[in-house]
Design a protein around this motif. Structure first.
Motif, short mmCIF file in Angstrom:
data_model
loop_
_atom_site.label_atom_id
_atom_site.label_comp_id
_atom_site.label_asym_id
_atom_site.label_seq_id
_atom_site.Cartn_x
_atom_site.Cartn_y
_atom_site.Cartn_z
N ASP A 311 64.24 24.09 58.41
CA ASP A 311 64.69 25.07 57.43
C ASP A 311 65.60 26.12 58.04
OD1 ASP A 311 63.25 23.79 55.50
OD2 ASP A 311 61.53 25.14 55.59
N GLN A 312 65.28 26.54 59.25
CA GLN A 312 66.07 27.57 59.92
C GLN A 312 65.81 27.46 61.41
OE1 GLN A 312 64.35 30.89 57.76
NE2 GLN A 312 63.16 31.49 59.53
N PRO A 313 66.63 28.16 62.23
CA PRO A 313 66.53 27.97 63.69
C PRO A 313 65.14 28.16 64.28
CG PRO A 313 68.56 29.11 63.15
CD PRO A 313 67.79 28.99 61.86
N GLY A 396 78.90 23.45 67.27
CA GLY A 396 78.35 24.35 68.27
C GLY A 396 77.08 25.06 67.88
N TRP A 397 76.39 25.51 68.90
CA TRP A 397 75.29 26.45 68.79
C TRP A 397 75.85 27.86 68.82
CZ3 TRP A 397 70.57 24.27 68.03
CH2 TRP A 397 70.40 22.94 68.42
N GLU A 398 74.99 28.82 68.52
CA GLU A 398 75.38 30.21 68.78
C GLU A 398 75.27 30.48 70.28
OE1 GLU A 398 73.40 33.13 66.37
OE2 GLU A 398 73.42 31.83 64.60
N GLY A 399 74.22 29.99 70.89
CA GLY A 399 73.99 30.17 72.31
C GLY A 399 72.96 29.16 72.78
N GLN A 400 72.20 29.53 73.82
CA GLN A 400 71.25 28.57 74.39
C GLN A 400 69.93 29.25 74.76
OE1 GLN A 400 73.04 26.25 77.67
NE2 GLN A 400 75.02 26.96 76.92
N GLU A 404 66.71 24.36 74.89
CA GLU A 404 67.30 23.85 73.66
C GLU A 404 68.36 24.83 73.19
OE1 GLU A 404 64.84 24.99 69.85
OE2 GLU A 404 63.51 24.00 71.28
N GLY A 405 69.18 24.36 72.24
CA GLY A 405 70.20 25.23 71.71
C GLY A 405 69.59 26.36 70.90
N SER A 406 70.34 27.45 70.77
CA SER A 406 69.89 28.60 70.02
C SER A 406 70.72 28.74 68.76
CB SER A 406 70.01 29.87 70.87
OG SER A 406 69.72 31.02 70.09
N CYS A 407 70.09 28.50 67.60
CA CYS A 407 70.71 28.73 66.30
C CYS A 407 71.88 27.78 66.07
CB CYS A 407 71.14 30.18 66.14
SG CYS A 407 69.78 31.35 66.33
N GLU A 408 71.58 26.70 65.37
CA GLU A 408 72.50 25.57 65.25
C GLU A 408 73.57 25.77 64.19
OE1 GLU A 408 68.76 24.59 62.79
OE2 GLU A 408 69.22 25.46 64.74
N GLY A 409 74.52 24.83 64.22
CA GLY A 409 75.40 24.62 63.08
C GLY A 409 76.74 25.30 63.08
N THR A 448 78.47 26.86 53.03
CA THR A 448 77.27 27.17 53.78
C THR A 448 77.66 27.49 55.22
OG1 THR A 448 76.90 24.84 54.29
CG2 THR A 448 75.82 25.72 52.32
N PHE A 449 76.84 28.28 55.89
CA PHE A 449 77.31 28.79 57.19
C PHE A 449 76.70 28.10 58.39
CE2 PHE A 449 73.82 31.67 56.00
CZ PHE A 449 73.08 31.76 57.17
N ARG A 450 75.78 27.16 58.17
CA ARG A 450 75.29 26.34 59.29
C ARG A 450 75.52 24.87 58.93
NH1 ARG A 450 72.82 29.47 62.95
NH2 ARG A 450 71.74 31.35 62.22
N GLN A 451 76.18 24.17 59.84
CA GLN A 451 76.56 22.78 59.58
C GLN A 451 75.51 21.83 60.13
OE1 GLN A 451 80.10 20.64 61.56
NE2 GLN A 451 80.90 21.46 59.64
N ARG A 452 75.10 20.90 59.31
CA ARG A 452 74.07 19.96 59.72
C ARG A 452 74.67 18.75 60.43
NH1 ARG A 452 68.63 19.93 56.29
NH2 ARG A 452 68.48 22.16 55.95
#
Length: 881
Positions: A311-313, A396-400, A404-409, A448-452
């Motif tokens: 659902d979310q990061p 991309g992720w926002e960061g790491q 694991e990646g931090s905050c996807e899409g 939408t602002f996060r890409q799946r």
């Protein structure tokens, strides 16, 4: 004697305490990376399609030994002093890490050099190893190809090392230089040595059974004549593998070849991977220098979408078998041996072009603070923050996080700030526009602002965010101008138009601008992870910039009626912001925080930002009688972010220039802190104590801070510092801008934090690449391929040399009092117009008098300049009055 490179400012030379946190990323764009510490250790092995911060790959390392007349003169690992915690730094393994002493994989327990000088000038690192009793001077140069506009070679999964040894004794010495590599994550390897076309390759694959997304291979490649190879280190338990290897290396004579024909049947008790070594022997006579080159390459074709469908990061990981993606690099090179061999085949060219980029930045007239910001942040592009998909698209992720990646899409409200790809690798930046308009757009037109992943597998549940949504439209305009291709715009224009119309669409549940006022009124999700309500300058200026950009694009697409509609709305929106949201000092938010009815229209069982609370519980405080998480009359660093975007893409003034300048001055006055010792911050602490920085938001004297203000308000983000600094410089407040940059870089001097890792919500945070805007702000670069026009207006007058990257090419421009020389160093530049504010008198091009229109020089024809070409413009006088 090996000489340190000349004319390098001390800030880029890391010694002593300033070397402690240095970790320099190596790898390609979208390949993952491995980092080289200030002491020469290989860490952060983020090459298997997810981050691995602080992690070793077994005891992978470089080593050197010296022999003379049958005697061992010395053998040492090419590392300097241990940088970790003496009691043990973090580790994923039991019986290692804190409480178990210095990490064994760091080779702290193996003889190494007493000291190292680390010179870091992205994309190249240079290390000098110091040991008084070692017979010879040793230097390492490490790089991965990074060449503007050449996105294929800049996406090679390789790290290249050249090790130079000078014999400073009075007799010949035989040196053996070795590269040892762990078969990352594999405790039963198949290691194969081959020699072909002058290259020696030790190739690592796996004998154990793995799922497809965990399979891959690595290789060490060398080009020496006298090569030794140890295909396998001793298969033992306890400490046997490293023990036997070092005893066999640190002695006179050649390395013992070892090969196993069967897979390993028992795991190493300390979860160590299998290892192998490739070594090159060279005889060096007194006073001469020898060189040995190695490539470490990797190939892990498939990545697991381990965050699939959450659902979310912060949600739990996917419980089933997640889908996969395929890496772009795996479509270009068959395996790690192929990419390593290709790198060697073209080493000199890749090296020369990478160094040319470095020297164009570091040899420019940019202030050292700006060079430092670029140096420290461009490495994010080669970190695990970026993925490059099979078709070449960037995701991309926002960061790491550590593992694991931090905050996807490719989160649009964070990636909105990133400016490096659009300038250095515009073809990659365009893929972000192409995929967001293809896969992120709802039937209503909202983005939408996060890409799946996989692409096309659905939409993020939160829906559009105002800053990311309108930023996509502004950036589509930027990409079109930079590319100069109407066909590209025509493909995406229907989607861009639907996106702008979404602002007033009755299908927009956030009711942004139902009456077409040019102002955002409704509920507005944003990068502070909550929502603002009512008019505010921050998000409305991005909306106005999008309207203005849409007007230009509509005109070009033959839609004059829509162009006029967008233009008129932009004018109305701008006037409202100047009239209603400017308080004489800065711009803010217009909202009665005590009016609970503002919220009732949006209480529709939807999520409140990233919270699990019900909507009204999240946003209304009965205790304080206020709407929560708002700005109110605060002084927000982001308050005119839309004007920043407009300045960058050439949309001109959205707001009154004098009010803009006053607002920027107020942000610096109110939000910049030369010391944080007295600053209260209940949020995440990215700067503290005697450090300086720019706060996200303050409430100056005479204003009232909301009882529960917007999240993160008390924090400091380098991504906003670089953004604001570049805007200050753009608007003539140069010293204020440089002061902000200076503060950010002082916090990343190596003694406090890693100079190559700007953190926010994780490591290698993409927002920090707002830093690239500093370069163009200071040089005053403008570019429009539609018009064939490039221009420069440096922040300070006088002679200067400035780096530029635009369209399909890059190079430098040299400005002198009577001559302007535009040089292309890579790619191609097609221009027919040159804009130079401050030009006086007659201008000549190719010896002929050129037509002028004020600051604009008409070059007479399209000049298609290739790498190595120069355009020389003679002038009577150049220099801003």
């Amino acid at each position: 004697m090996l000489q340190q490179p000349k004319n390098i400012d001390d800030r880029f030379v890391y010694t002593g305490k300033r070397r402690k946190y240095v970790s320099f990323p190596l790898g390609g764009i979208g390949t993952g990376s491995v980092s080289l510490t200030g002491s020469g250790r290989l860490v952060d092995w983020s090459i298997r399609n997810r981050p691995a911060i602080y992690q070793f790959n077994g005891y992978s390392h470089f080593a050197i030994k010296a022999e003379q007349d049958g005697k061992l003169l010395g053998a040492r690992v090419l590392n300097g002093p241990y940088e970790g915690t003496p009691a043990g730094s973090p580790s994923v393994r039991k019986f290692d890490g804190f409480g178990f002493g210095a990490n064994r994989d760091s080779m702290a327990g193996v003889p190494h050099f007493d000291d190292v000088t680390f010179i870091g000038r992205f994309p190249v690192a240079e290390l000098e190893f110091h040991q008084a009793n070692f017979p010879g001077q040793v230097r390492m140069t490490a790089f991965s190809p990074f060449i503007p506009h050449n996105d294929r070679d800049s996406s090679m999964p390789v790290a290249l090392f050249a090790i130079l040894v000078e014999n400073d004794t009075d007799a010949p010495i035989d040196y053996t230089i070795a590269s040892t590599l762990g078969n990352y994550g594999c405790d039963s390897g198949i290691h194969t040595f081959t020699r072909k076309n002058g290259l020696s390759i030790l190739h690592f694959t796996s004998a154990d059974t793995r799922s497809p997304e965990r399979r891959g291979d690595l290789a060490i490649t060398a080009d020496g004549e006298d090569v030794e190879h140890v295909d396998y280190h001793f298969r033992g338990q306890w400490f046997d593998s490293l023990s036997r290897y070092w005893r066999e290396f640190a002695r006179v004579g050649r390395l013992r070849e070892r090969r196993y024909e069967k897979p390993r049947t028992t795991k190493n008790m300390f979860q160590e991977p299998e290892h192998g070594t490739l070594a090159v022997r060279v005889r060096i006579v007194p006073g001469q220098t020898g060189q040995v080159r190695f490539a470490i390459s990797w190939n892990y074709p498939l990545g697991s979408v381990y965050w699939f469908n959450r659902d979310q990061p912060g949600s739990p990981p996917f419980e089933g078998t997640p889908p996969t993606w395929k890496n772009y690099y795996a479509t270009q090179w068959a395996d790690s041996a192929a990419s390593g061999a290709d790198a060697f085949k073209r080493w000199d060219t890749l090296d020369a072009q990478t160094v040319a980029f470095r020297d164009s930045i570091f040899g420019s007239s940019l202030p050292l603070e700006i060079i430092d910001a670029l140096n420290g942040t461009l490495g994010i592009l080669r970190s695990a923050t970026l993925i490059r998909l099979e078709g070449g698209e960037i995701w991309g992720w926002e960061g790491q996080h550590i593992h694991e990646g931090s905050c996807e899409g490719s989160c649009t409200h964070v990636w909105n700030y990133q400016q490096a790809l659009a300038n250095l690798f515009p073809a990659l930046e365009r893929t972000l526009r192409e995929t967001e308009f293809t896969y992120n757009q709802l039937p209503s037109g909202g983005l939408t602002f996060r890409q799946r992943l996989p692409l096309g597998s659905g939409f993020d549940i939160i829906g559009p965010c105002a800053d990311g949504h309108f930023g996509a439209i502004v950036k589509a305009y930027r990409e079109w101008k930079n590319l100069g291709d109407d066909a590209w715009l025509r493909t995406y224009w229907p989607k861009i138009r639907r996106a702008i119309e979404y602002a007033w669409s009755p299908d927009n549940p956030d009711k942004w601008d139902l009456d077409k006022t040019g102002v955002l009124w409704g509920r507005q999700h944003h990068t502070l992870d909550m929502e603002l309500f009512g008019p505010n300058s921050w998000l409305t200026t991005i909306y106005v910039a999008a309207l203005k950009a849409a007007s230009h694009m509509a005109e070009a697409m033959g839609d004059p009626a829509f162009a006029k509609e967008c233009h008129d709305m932009a004018v109305k929106g701008s006037a409202y912001v100047d009239r209603e949201l400017f308080n004489g000092h800065y711009y803010g938010q217009k909202l009665d925080l005590s009016d609970r009815s503002v919220l009732t229209n949006f209480d529709q069982n939807r999520k409140a930002g990233v919270l699990s609370d019900s909507f009204m519980e999240a946003y209304w405080s009965d205790e304080h009688g206020e709407i929560k998480y708002q700005i109110g009359n605060g002084c927000l660093t982001d308050q005119i972010l839309g004007q920043w975007h407009a300045d960058i893409v050439g949309l001109g003034d959205l707001l009154d220039p004098e009010k803009v300048r006053t607002a920027l001055q107020s942000v610096f006055k109110e939000n910049y802190r030369p010391s944080l010792r007295d600053h209260f911050n209940p949020c995440r602490v990215y700067a503290y104590e005697d450090e300086a920085g720019l706060l996200l938001c303050t409430w100056p004297d005479g204003t009232t801070k909301p009882a529960v203000p917007a999240p993160y308000a008390e924090e400091i983000w380098t991504g906003l510092e670089y953004m604001m600094a570049s805007h200050l410089i753009q608007r003539g407040l140069v010293e204020e801008g440089l002061t902000v940059v200076r503060a950010a870089r002082a916090r990343h001097d190596g003694s406090r934090r890693n100079p190559w890792n700007d953190i926010e919500c994780g490591s290698y945070y993409i927002r920090a690449l707002s830093s690239y805007a500093l370069l163009n702000a200071y040089s005053g670069l403008s570019f429009d391929q539609q018009r064939g026009e490039i221009g420069f207006k440096p922040a300070r007058a006088g002679d200067g040399i400035y780096f530029w990257s635009a369209g399909r090419g890059w190079g430098i421009i040299e400005l002198k009092a009577s001559t302007v020389t535009l040089t292309v160093k890579g790619g191609e530049l097609v221009v027919s117009r040159l804009r130079l504010p401050g030009l006086r008198g007659v201008a000549t091009v190719e010896g002929q008098t050129a037509e002028r229109n004020g600051d604009l020089i008409l070059l007479g024809r399209n000049h298609a300049l290739q790498a190595g070409d120069r355009l020389i413009v003679g002038v009577d006088a150049y220099g801003q009055a």
